[in-house]
Scaffold this motif. Structure first.
Motif, PDB file in Angstrom:
ATOM      1  N   THR A  76       0.841  -1.196   0.000  1.00  0.00           N
ATOM      2  CA  THR A  76       0.000   0.000   0.000  1.00  0.00           C
ATOM      3  C   THR A  76       0.878   1.248   0.000  1.00  0.00           C
ATOM      4  N   GLY A  77       2.192   1.033   0.175  1.00  0.00           N
ATOM      5  CA  GLY A  77       3.124   2.148   0.122  1.00  0.00           C
ATOM      6  C   GLY A  77       3.170   2.961   1.399  1.00  0.00           C
ATOM      7  N   ARG A  78       2.463   2.493   2.397  1.00  0.00           N
ATOM      8  CA  ARG A  78       2.385   3.301   3.613  1.00  0.00           C
ATOM      9  C   ARG A  78       3.610   3.157   4.507  1.00  0.00           C
ATOM     10  N   SER A  79       4.107   1.933   4.594  1.00  0.00           N
ATOM     11  CA  SER A  79       5.207   1.779   5.536  1.00  0.00           C
ATOM     12  C   SER A  79       6.317   0.906   4.954  1.00  0.00           C
ATOM     13  N   VAL A  80       7.519   1.201   5.355  1.00  0.00           N
ATOM     14  CA  VAL A  80       8.678   0.411   4.975  1.00  0.00           C
ATOM     15  C   VAL A  80       9.228  -0.215   6.239  1.00  0.00           C
ATOM     16  N   ARG A  81       9.372  -1.530   6.222  1.00  0.00           N
ATOM     17  CA  ARG A  81       9.893  -2.221   7.382  1.00  0.00           C
ATOM     18  C   ARG A  81      11.327  -2.632   7.083  1.00  0.00           C
ATOM     19  N   SER A  82      12.238  -2.113   7.839  1.00  0.00           N
ATOM     20  CA  SER A  82      13.644  -2.420   7.648  1.00  0.00           C
ATOM     21  C   SER A  82      14.045  -3.519   8.633  1.00  0.00           C
ATOM     22  N   VAL A  83      14.444  -4.666   8.115  1.00  0.00           N
ATOM     23  CA  VAL A  83      14.881  -5.737   9.005  1.00  0.00           C
ATOM     24  C   VAL A  83      16.286  -6.193   8.625  1.00  0.00           C
ATOM     25  N   PHE A  84      16.959  -6.754   9.611  1.00  0.00           N
ATOM     26  CA  PHE A  84      18.326  -7.215   9.432  1.00  0.00           C
ATOM     27  C   PHE A  84      18.385  -8.712   9.711  1.00  0.00           C
ATOM     28  N   GLU A  85      19.237  -9.407   8.978  1.00  0.00           N
ATOM     29  CA  GLU A  85      19.484 -10.812   9.295  1.00  0.00           C
ATOM     30  C   GLU A  85      20.966 -11.090   9.105  1.00  0.00           C
ATOM     31  N   LEU A  86      21.466 -12.033   9.888  1.00  0.00           N
ATOM     32  CA  LEU A  86      22.859 -12.436   9.732  1.00  0.00           C
ATOM     33  C   LEU A  86      23.041 -12.999   8.335  1.00  0.00           C
ATOM     34  N   ASP A  87      24.107 -12.586   7.660  1.00  0.00           N
ATOM     35  CA  ASP A  87      24.384 -13.086   6.318  1.00  0.00           C
ATOM     36  C   ASP A  87      25.094 -14.419   6.415  1.00  0.00           C
ATOM     37  N   LYS A  88      24.357 -15.492   6.127  1.00  0.00           N
ATOM     38  CA  LYS A  88      24.960 -16.822   6.211  1.00  0.00           C
ATOM     39  C   LYS A  88      25.412 -17.316   4.847  1.00  0.00           C
ATOM     40  N   GLY A  89      25.276 -16.455   3.845  1.00  0.00           N
ATOM     41  CA  GLY A  89      25.753 -16.807   2.522  1.00  0.00           C
ATOM     42  C   GLY A  89      24.830 -17.702   1.721  1.00  0.00           C
ATOM     43  N   ASP A  90      23.668 -18.030   2.293  1.00  0.00           N
ATOM     44  CA  ASP A  90      22.734 -18.880   1.547  1.00  0.00           C
ATOM     45  C   ASP A  90      21.711 -17.983   0.850  1.00  0.00           C
ATOM     46  N   HIS A  91      21.235 -18.442  -0.305  1.00  0.00           N
ATOM     47  CA  HIS A  91      20.208 -17.665  -0.990  1.00  0.00           C
ATOM     48  C   HIS A  91      18.814 -18.122  -0.571  1.00  0.00           C
ATOM     49  N   HIS A  92      17.972 -17.175  -0.275  1.00  0.00           N
ATOM     50  CA  HIS A  92      16.564 -17.503  -0.033  1.00  0.00           C
ATOM     51  C   HIS A  92      15.707 -16.295  -0.344  1.00  0.00           C
ATOM     52  N   ASP A  93      14.439 -16.541  -0.544  1.00  0.00           N
ATOM     53  CA  ASP A  93      13.497 -15.458  -0.790  1.00  0.00           C
ATOM     54  C   ASP A  93      12.617 -15.272   0.439  1.00  0.00           C
ATOM     55  N   HIS A  94      11.820 -14.232   0.416  1.00  0.00           N
ATOM     56  CA  HIS A  94      11.029 -13.890   1.600  1.00  0.00           C
ATOM     57  C   HIS A  94       9.558 -13.686   1.298  1.00  0.00           C
ATOM     58  N   MET A  95       8.763 -13.974   2.318  1.00  0.00           N
ATOM     59  CA  MET A  95       7.347 -13.658   2.340  1.00  0.00           C
ATOM     60  C   MET A  95       7.142 -12.744   3.537  1.00  0.00           C
ATOM     61  N   VAL A  96       6.359 -11.695   3.370  1.00  0.00           N
ATOM     62  CA  VAL A  96       6.097 -10.802   4.491  1.00  0.00           C
ATOM     63  C   VAL A  96       4.595 -10.743   4.718  1.00  0.00           C
ATOM     64  N   CYS A  97       4.177 -11.005   5.943  1.00  0.00           N
ATOM     65  CA  CYS A  97       2.758 -10.913   6.279  1.00  0.00           C
ATOM     66  C   CYS A  97       2.385  -9.443   6.415  1.00  0.00           C
ATOM     67  N   THR A  98       1.404  -9.022   5.628  1.00  0.00           N
ATOM     68  CA  THR A  98       1.019  -7.608   5.625  1.00  0.00           C
ATOM     69  C   THR A  98       0.260  -7.235   6.897  1.00  0.00           C
ATOM     70  N   GLU A  99      -0.174  -8.245   7.649  1.00  0.00           N
ATOM     71  CA  GLU A  99      -0.920  -7.940   8.872  1.00  0.00           C
ATOM     72  C   GLU A  99      -0.020  -7.872  10.104  1.00  0.00           C
ATOM     73  N   THR A 100       0.940  -8.803  10.164  1.00  0.00           N
ATOM     74  CA  THR A 100       1.762  -8.888  11.380  1.00  0.00           C
ATOM     75  C   THR A 100       3.209  -8.463  11.166  1.00  0.00           C
ATOM     76  N   GLY A 101       3.633  -8.371   9.897  1.00  0.00           N
ATOM     77  CA  GLY A 101       5.023  -8.044   9.630  1.00  0.00           C
ATOM     78  C   GLY A 101       5.944  -9.250   9.726  1.00  0.00           C
ATOM     79  N   GLU A 102       5.356 -10.420  10.036  1.00  0.00           N
ATOM     80  CA  GLU A 102       6.147 -11.647  10.143  1.00  0.00           C
ATOM     81  C   GLU A 102       6.873 -11.907   8.824  1.00  0.00           C
ATOM     82  N   VAL A 103       8.120 -12.344   8.909  1.00  0.00           N
ATOM     83  CA  VAL A 103       8.916 -12.637   7.719  1.00  0.00           C
ATOM     84  C   VAL A 103       9.154 -14.138   7.644  1.00  0.00           C
TER      85      VAL A 103
END
Ligand SMILES: [Zn+2]
Length: 142
Positions: free
Chosen positions: A79-106
């Motif tokens: 919706t363009g309203r908010s940007v959630r900046s999160v950090f994760e340890l870089d373990k060198g593995d490739h993965h993609d993400h899903m973000v819950c628009t209701e809870t922010g869960e990744v």
């Protein structure tokens, strides 16, 4: 603490107490909670009885990002309203993400078919695929 000291030194960062504490928090995070905002890290430090200010948390996380220790993701609410900046340890593995628009869960996922298709699509357009990021914005079924 010894391993954190090593890790900091190996990326050229001086060992300071806030850096060690923040690295410990990131390393202790469970798999389903390993994408942490600066506020999450700050809260975890407080819960552990550590007196580190939020400004320091931001500064250290940015230093970690520049040193390649962590990856920062800016997840934009569609919706363009908010940007959630999160950090994760870089373990060198490739993965993609899903973000819950209701809870922010990744949620992390990998899918070999998607990986393959992206490779093919880039090739069909005459390119070599260098990297990609894919984020699905989701809402839990009720
Ligand atoms: Zn991730």
């Amino acid at each position: 603490m010894a391993s954190e000291n090593q890790e900091l030194k190996s990326v050229g960062l001086k060992v300071t107490l806030p850096r060690v504490k923040i690295l410990q928090i990131l390393e202790a995070a469970e798999d389903d909670a390993r994408h942490m905002s600066a506020e999450d890290v700050y809260q975890a430090l407080r819960d552990a009885g550590e007196d580190v200010g939020l400004a320091t948390v931001y500064r250290v996380l940015t230093q970690f990002e520049n040193a390649g220790l962590v990856t920062r993701h800016n997840f934009t609410d569609p919706t363009g309203r908010s940007v959630r900046s999160v950090f994760e340890l870089d373990k060198g593995d490739h993965h993609d993400h899903m973000v819950c628009t209701e809870t922010g869960e990744v949620i992390e996922f990998t899918d070999s078919l998607i990986e393959e298709r992206q490779q093919k699509i880039a090739e069909e357009h005459g390119f070599d695929l260098m990297d990609h990021s894919l984020v699905l914005y989701v809402k839990r079924k009720h």
